[in-house]
Write a protein that holds these residues in place. Sequence first.
Motif, PDB file in Angstrom:
ATOM      1  N   UNK A 113      39.996  23.744  38.312  1.00  0.00           N
ATOM      2  CA  UNK A 113      38.956  24.389  37.485  1.00  0.00           C
ATOM      3  C   UNK A 113      37.766  23.395  37.035  1.00  0.00           C
ATOM      4  N   UNK A 114      38.236  22.276  36.691  1.00  0.00           N
ATOM      5  CA  UNK A 114      37.411  21.043  36.340  1.00  0.00           C
ATOM      6  C   UNK A 114      36.694  20.596  37.583  1.00  0.00           C
ATOM      7  N   UNK A 115      37.249  20.920  38.842  1.00  0.00           N
ATOM      8  CA  UNK A 115      36.691  20.534  40.148  1.00  0.00           C
ATOM      9  C   UNK A 115      35.447  21.530  40.464  1.00  0.00           C
ATOM     10  N   UNK A 116      35.660  22.868  39.820  1.00  0.00           N
ATOM     11  CA  UNK A 116      34.467  23.735  40.246  1.00  0.00           C
ATOM     12  C   UNK A 116      33.372  23.596  39.091  1.00  0.00           C
ATOM     13  N   UNK A 117      33.775  23.141  37.807  1.00  0.00           N
ATOM     14  CA  UNK A 117      32.694  22.682  36.821  1.00  0.00           C
ATOM     15  C   UNK A 117      33.054  21.710  36.082  1.00  0.00           C
ATOM     16  N   UNK A 118      32.603  20.754  36.800  1.00  0.00           N
ATOM     17  CA  UNK A 118      32.944  18.977  36.142  1.00  0.00           C
ATOM     18  C   UNK A 118      32.141  19.089  35.149  1.00  0.00           C
ATOM     19  N   UNK A 119      31.251  19.553  34.559  1.00  0.00           N
ATOM     20  CA  UNK A 119      30.342  19.093  33.359  1.00  0.00           C
ATOM     21  C   UNK A 119      30.540  19.956  32.352  1.00  0.00           C
ATOM     22  N   UNK A 120      31.421  20.994  32.340  1.00  0.00           N
ATOM     23  CA  UNK A 120      31.707  22.023  31.446  1.00  0.00           C
ATOM     24  C   UNK A 120      32.100  21.307  29.857  1.00  0.00           C
ATOM     25  N   UNK A 121      32.788  20.499  30.048  1.00  0.00           N
ATOM     26  CA  UNK A 121      33.317  20.028  28.798  1.00  0.00           C
ATOM     27  C   UNK A 121      32.620  18.503  28.547  1.00  0.00           C
ATOM     28  N   UNK A 122      31.139  18.357  28.642  1.00  0.00           N
ATOM     29  CA  UNK A 122      30.551  17.414  28.518  1.00  0.00           C
ATOM     30  C   UNK A 122      30.297  17.133  27.047  1.00  0.00           C
ATOM     31  N   UNK A 123      30.407  18.157  26.239  1.00  0.00           N
ATOM     32  CA  UNK A 123      30.520  17.770  25.086  1.00  0.00           C
ATOM     33  C   UNK A 123      31.727  17.094  24.178  1.00  0.00           C
ATOM     34  N   UNK A 124      32.865  17.452  25.002  1.00  0.00           N
ATOM     35  CA  UNK A 124      34.215  17.243  24.476  1.00  0.00           C
ATOM     36  C   UNK A 124      34.259  15.473  24.291  1.00  0.00           C
ATOM     37  N   UNK A 125      33.916  14.493  25.009  1.00  0.00           N
ATOM     38  CA  UNK A 125      33.917  13.324  24.780  1.00  0.00           C
ATOM     39  C   UNK A 125      32.890  12.654  24.081  1.00  0.00           C
ATOM     40  N   UNK A 126      31.912  13.343  23.526  1.00  0.00           N
ATOM     41  CA  UNK A 126      30.542  12.891  23.062  1.00  0.00           C
ATOM     42  C   UNK A 126      30.921  12.016  22.147  1.00  0.00           C
ATOM     43  N   UNK A 127      30.321  10.609  22.057  1.00  0.00           N
ATOM     44  CA  UNK A 127      30.615   9.532  21.084  1.00  0.00           C
ATOM     45  C   UNK A 127      32.110   9.076  20.978  1.00  0.00           C
ATOM     46  N   UNK A 128      32.790   9.341  22.074  1.00  0.00           N
ATOM     47  CA  UNK A 128      34.004   8.892  22.209  1.00  0.00           C
ATOM     48  C   UNK A 128      34.001   7.702  23.270  1.00  0.00           C
ATOM     49  N   UNK A 129      34.838   6.695  23.202  1.00  0.00           N
ATOM     50  CA  UNK A 129      34.877   5.469  24.195  1.00  0.00           C
ATOM     51  C   UNK A 129      35.861   5.311  24.827  1.00  0.00           C
ATOM     52  N   UNK A 130      36.107   5.173  26.012  1.00  0.00           N
ATOM     53  CA  UNK A 130      37.295   4.758  26.816  1.00  0.00           C
ATOM     54  C   UNK A 130      37.162   3.392  27.314  1.00  0.00           C
ATOM     55  N   UNK A 131      38.325   2.537  27.270  1.00  0.00           N
ATOM     56  CA  UNK A 131      38.189   1.049  27.534  1.00  0.00           C
ATOM     57  C   UNK A 131      39.139   1.193  29.048  1.00  0.00           C
ATOM     58  N   UNK A 132      38.558   0.730  30.254  1.00  0.00           N
ATOM     59  CA  UNK A 132      39.319   0.456  31.324  1.00  0.00           C
ATOM     60  C   UNK A 132      39.468  -0.826  31.473  1.00  0.00           C
ATOM     61  N   UNK A 133      40.863  -1.436  31.410  1.00  0.00           N
ATOM     62  CA  UNK A 133      41.305  -2.597  31.557  1.00  0.00           C
ATOM     63  C   UNK A 133      41.936  -2.920  32.694  1.00  0.00           C
ATOM     64  N   UNK A 134      41.423  -3.821  33.495  1.00  0.00           N
ATOM     65  CA  UNK A 134      41.970  -4.191  34.818  1.00  0.00           C
ATOM     66  C   UNK A 134      42.637  -5.406  35.005  1.00  0.00           C
ATOM     67  N   UNK A 135      43.883  -5.510  35.436  1.00  0.00           N
ATOM     68  CA  UNK A 135      44.359  -6.939  35.533  1.00  0.00           C
ATOM     69  C   UNK A 135      44.677  -6.920  36.960  1.00  0.00           C
ATOM     70  N   UNK A 136      44.174  -6.211  37.911  1.00  0.00           N
ATOM     71  CA  UNK A 136      44.223  -6.011  39.166  1.00  0.00           C
ATOM     72  C   UNK A 136      43.082  -5.423  39.914  1.00  0.00           C
ATOM     73  N   UNK A 137      42.616  -5.486  41.457  1.00  0.00           N
ATOM     74  CA  UNK A 137      41.662  -4.972  41.858  1.00  0.00           C
ATOM     75  C   UNK A 137      41.912  -3.393  42.005  1.00  0.00           C
ATOM     76  N   UNK A 138      40.650  -2.794  42.255  1.00  0.00           N
ATOM     77  CA  UNK A 138      40.791  -1.192  42.366  1.00  0.00           C
ATOM     78  C   UNK A 138      39.408  -0.776  42.765  1.00  0.00           C
ATOM     79  N   UNK A 139      39.427   0.140  43.453  1.00  0.00           N
ATOM     80  CA  UNK A 139      38.287   0.803  43.846  1.00  0.00           C
ATOM     81  C   UNK A 139      38.272   2.365  43.476  1.00  0.00           C
TER      82      UNK A 139
END
Lengths: 317, 317, 317
Positions: A21-47
């Motif tokens: 369902x998200x694939x059909x409407x990827x921006x439907x929940x764009x308010x959900x994460x508003x002013x929330x922060x995710x930290x992506x911590x990489x100890x190894x390569x990634x693409x």
Amino acid sequence: MNYLSIKDIDSIEDWVKEARELKQAPLKYKQLGSDKTIGLLFFNPSLRTRLSTQKASQQLGMNCMVMNFDKEGWALEYGDGVIMDQGKSEHVKEAAKVISQFCDIIAIRAFAGLEDKDLDKAEVVLNGFVKYASVPVVNMESSVGHPLQALADAITLQEDKVRLNDKKPKVVLSWAPHPKALPHAVANSFIEMMQRQEAEFVITHPEGYELDPEVVGDSTVEYDQNKAFEGADYIYTKNWSSFREYGKVISKDVSWTISEEKMALTNEARFMHCLPVRRNVVVNDAVIESENSLVIKQADNRTYAAQVVLKKILESI
Amino acid sequence: MNYLSIKDIDSIEDWVKEARELKQAPLKYKQLGSDKTIGLLFFNPSLRTRLSTQKASQQLGMNCMVMNFDKEGWALEYGDGVIMDQGKSEHVKEAAKVISQFCDIIAIRAFAGLEDKDLDKAEVVLNGFVKYASVPVVNMESSVGHPLQALADAITLQEDKVRLNDKKPKVVLSWAPHPKALPHAVANSFIEMMQRQEAEFVITHPEGYELDPEVVGDSTVEYDQNKAFEGADYIYTKNWSSFREYGKVISKDVSWTISEEKMALTNEARFMHCLPVRRNVVVNDAVIESENSLVIKQADNRTYAAQVVLKKILESI
Amino acid sequence: MNYLSIKDIDSIEDWVKEARELKQAPLKYKQLGSDKTIGLLFFNPSLRTRLSTQKASQQLGMNCMVMNFDKEGWALEYGDGVIMDQGKSEHVKEAAKVISQFCDIIAIRAFAGLEDKDLDKAEVVLNGFVKYASVPVVNMESSVGHPLQALADAITLQEDKVRLNDKKPKVVLSWAPHPKALPHAVANSFIEMMQRQEAEFVITHPEGYELDPEVVGDSTVEYDQNKAFEGADYIYTKNWSSFREYGKVISKDVSWTISEEKMALTNEARFMHCLPVRRNVVVNDAVIESENSLVIKQADNRTYAAQVVLKKILESI
């Protein structure tokens, strides 16, 4: 709520449905994460993991801070009671608590070292953060599992298998050769995911490449790759190093490479691989470039796998 | 629509005009890139290109994902049919297709290796992505060209030459010494841009430093730097390594350094350079710090060059 | 307006008050930084500073561009009149002016080299940017100071000392052992901050570890750590290398490690450290994990220290 392994999914069916369902409407929940922060911590390569998780967080309206921890931060200590007079500058106890104050979700990639089985099984980096962080933690591939990949694979299987109507698919996880020693994480999570699917599931690999028995459980293992491929609807390919002779490359047998001849043994099976893949070692050009190759779709579904995970976490906090 | 070389500009005059309008109102099209994502992939260091392209994308409202591909991702293979059992982990065929699913535009920086002329001329990295990506690709400096720089230079020239009223400017591209072997990309794109301007254009360099004849075409080459400088309105300086003796430094002749004495030969010429520049090797302090130096304005215009390119691409998708 | 040292704060009391208000309502000024860009330039590793400054800028609505200058950009020259024919590709004169065109605020982290005292005291990197940038500059730890840390420490002290009612706190800055040679920046800025607080302030360290007399001024130095700890309300711990024998580790005396026994000498003092910290070298587990440890709160306050600094700069431009 953490997302550390396939076991953290209550219903794969429901999560896959929500991801689609998200694939059909990827921006439907764009308010959900508003002013929330995710930290992506990489100890190894990634693409794929790096870009798809960033993309997923953006589509949920989150701020995303990416950090190559091994290069940009401080070397971390994980042991209890250690006298830190060697190379490690900071303990995970402080790092995890501190980052939790800057981030609402912490996502971590830390591969297996493939030298010490017990250390790898303990997932010291991931579990160190889980233990000391005060916010949800997401596994972006640990020493033992890669559940964002396996969830994306579940989405891909679900999308594709409509062509089989209601037939229960035969899915084969096949080892293939590789010049370097690789971790077991992708194979482990794929197995754990398949064990919860309505499917005939077979694992095939040369002798000596048996995976962790605690993961394999009573899943079928077939040492004859040709026999395993008979009637298969999906060939999911992955190299891994030996688990018994931990981290060793004990065979580079090219007769295990996925070729057109091998695929001809199947029931017009789709070819799957998590990428990156060594062409003409793991799989021949003709197979990966064929219409039956799902590898690009699998990578695309990484975004929606990450997005459904982040959405559920955001809803829980 | 890609932006790979100056040849991708239909009308330099129109693009420069539009870039200058964006410079007056940088946020006017902030809705245009909303919920669109650009991926900046760096295979080499970058300061101006990195920050100006990020800035331009932000001013268009885009999300920007930056990746140091050489350090954070997987080593890529570009050859067809290669048995990938050596150091390369992923083929550009997969990488480009995959990234196209996460990004609406892909921008790439990949310098010349300066060891194999044919390989560099083939622009394997840039063209690998162009061939396999399913989204527009922007050249952030390839082995052969640096068209974002040349477009910024065109903007700078247009802004500055009002002081000449309607006089056709004399523009000189001058080689200058440098301790290291440098690529031809900036010089090539500047030449291609100048060949489409109303200007007297002269290239000057020591013997042996002839650029690719396919690029130079029938542009004037003058081996006597002093003579070339006579009556010049603009001195665009750049070092490059030999093209014939490919990638070799065959002269470090400091008599070619741009000095006040050299500039005195000109018609109060403005000094231009793409930066970074080695002071007192390529150009003396007095020249680069003079009121006639345009180097900081050139860098500023990198933002609007990138912004007009991204705007046109966004309008095309 | 720059933020280079504690001396740039007109009233610590007012800034701390404002930071604490921001902590209560972090998003109140989210419009203030709208369409403004901050560039974070790192010449050294960073965890807290990197993430807290990003977080602070996001909470003010700014765009944030992060650059690991040492790895992703060009090696910079800082000297005047240098013939740049060695390893440095670009002069700070160009770099600072150019970046000022892409960023409304530039923040810089550049540690002391600890080899040449005069060079470090001159703060060539930070001051190079200050001299040539045309936008405000923020010090994210220079060779001489770490004023974002000291401001966060002032916030933490202010929050905590309510427990003392109106009693003037005794604050001790104590050296502790460390395997590596560390800079003086954190200690310097803490001292400068404490010299402007209503407190009894004592510095304690082994002989030979005297800090820069220009910083210490007439602050009390007590060579007997036990005596210094008597009646202390706060033990702020930090290792630094020798200033006299510049950059040398002249003692690793573990009797200076902060232990429960040492803390028992105090007036139930709170333990403070800027992190990262070497456990069981600088401080024992029991102390840093005790209820009296403020280290995690200090790190949290880094966000609001950065935010009040950025807010004041944004209001000034």
